[in-house]
Design a protein around this motif. Sequence first.
Motif, PDB file in Angstrom:
ATOM      1  N   GLU A   1       0.834  -1.188   0.000  1.00 54.89           N
ATOM      2  CA  GLU A   1       0.000   0.000   0.000  1.00 54.89           C
ATOM      3  C   GLU A   1       0.883   1.259   0.000  1.00 54.89           C
ATOM      4  O   GLU A   1       2.018   1.243   0.454  1.00 54.89           O
ATOM      5  N   VAL A   2       0.335   2.332  -0.526  1.00 52.93           N
ATOM      6  CA  VAL A   2       1.044   3.609  -0.613  1.00 52.93           C
ATOM      7  C   VAL A   2       0.148   4.708  -0.042  1.00 52.93           C
ATOM      8  O   VAL A   2      -0.976   4.871  -0.506  1.00 52.93           O
ATOM      9  N   PRO A   3       0.623   5.479   0.959  1.00 54.06           N
ATOM     10  CA  PRO A   3       1.893   5.295   1.675  1.00 54.06           C
ATOM     11  C   PRO A   3       1.787   4.152   2.686  1.00 54.06           C
ATOM     12  O   PRO A   3       0.697   3.644   2.927  1.00 54.06           O
ATOM     13  N   GLY A   4       2.885   3.768   3.229  1.00 53.69           N
ATOM     14  CA  GLY A   4       2.896   2.714   4.240  1.00 53.69           C
ATOM     15  C   GLY A   4       3.962   1.688   3.942  1.00 53.69           C
ATOM     16  O   GLY A   4       4.823   1.430   4.770  1.00 53.69           O
ATOM     17  N   GLY A   5       3.846   1.072   2.761  1.00 50.50           N
ATOM     18  CA  GLY A   5       4.911   0.180   2.339  1.00 50.50           C
ATOM     19  C   GLY A   5       5.016  -1.139   3.066  1.00 50.50           C
ATOM     20  O   GLY A   5       6.096  -1.679   3.213  1.00 50.50           O
ATOM     21  N   HIS A   6       3.898  -1.682   3.543  1.00 49.99           N
ATOM     22  CA  HIS A   6       3.931  -3.031   4.114  1.00 49.99           C
ATOM     23  C   HIS A   6       3.975  -4.056   2.986  1.00 49.99           C
ATOM     24  O   HIS A   6       3.556  -3.796   1.857  1.00 49.99           O
ATOM     25  N   TRP A   7       4.485  -5.224   3.330  1.00 52.18           N
ATOM     26  CA  TRP A   7       4.612  -6.303   2.355  1.00 52.18           C
ATOM     27  C   TRP A   7       3.981  -7.577   2.881  1.00 52.18           C
ATOM     28  O   TRP A   7       4.053  -7.854   4.076  1.00 52.18           O
ATOM     29  N   GLY A   8       3.401  -8.342   1.981  1.00 52.69           N
ATOM     30  CA  GLY A   8       2.953  -9.674   2.330  1.00 52.69           C
ATOM     31  C   GLY A   8       4.085 -10.666   2.121  1.00 52.69           C
ATOM     32  O   GLY A   8       5.240 -10.289   1.912  1.00 52.69           O
ATOM     33  N   GLN A   9       3.725 -11.958   2.139  1.00 53.82           N
ATOM     34  CA  GLN A   9       4.729 -12.997   1.972  1.00 53.82           C
ATOM     35  C   GLN A   9       5.039 -13.260   0.496  1.00 53.82           C
ATOM     36  O   GLN A   9       6.013 -13.913   0.161  1.00 53.82           O
ATOM     37  N   GLY A  10       4.185 -12.743  -0.362  1.00 59.50           N
ATOM     38  CA  GLY A  10       4.381 -12.935  -1.797  1.00 59.50           C
ATOM     39  C   GLY A  10       3.760 -14.221  -2.300  1.00 59.50           C
ATOM     40  O   GLY A  10       3.436 -15.132  -1.519  1.00 59.50           O
ATOM     41  N   THR A  11       3.601 -14.300  -3.607  1.00 59.17           N
ATOM     42  CA  THR A  11       3.092 -15.508  -4.241  1.00 59.17           C
ATOM     43  C   THR A  11       3.954 -15.794  -5.471  1.00 59.17           C
ATOM     44  O   THR A  11       4.243 -14.891  -6.263  1.00 59.17           O
ATOM     45  N   GLN A  12       4.384 -17.035  -5.604  1.00 59.27           N
ATOM     46  CA  GLN A  12       5.316 -17.414  -6.668  1.00 59.27           C
ATOM     47  C   GLN A  12       4.565 -17.636  -7.976  1.00 59.27           C
ATOM     48  O   GLN A  12       3.580 -18.387  -8.023  1.00 59.27           O
TER      49      GLN A  12
END
Length: 114
Positions: free
Chosen positions: A98-109
């Motif tokens: 998200e913007v602003p904030g910049g959190h990340w999930g674990q991702g998906t391959q």
Amino acid sequence: QVQLVESGGGLVQPGGSLRLSCAGSGLVFRRYTMRWYRQAPGKERELVATITSAGAVTNYADSVKGRFTISRDNAKNTVYLQMNNLKPEDTAVYYCSEVPGGHWGQGTQVTVSS
């Protein structure tokens, strides 16, 4: 706290399609611009697509224009990435943020291979 959970990745043949989802919690989702990034092995994280808070404006990296579509459903706190005509060079771990904030999930391959 903010949580972003990506899903929908997998193994697909060149020319195939996938739809990624990113579900957000712990934030007023509708207030945030959302972005999809990807990171391939040995490469830096790359911005793929952006969508503004109400979904009115979208932007794409040149490498995915015409093939990928970002969208969102604020009622479901979810942002999507529809990926068509996939190429081997699209292989990466895909993340939302998200913007602003910049959190990340674990991702998906996402793996594109014959």
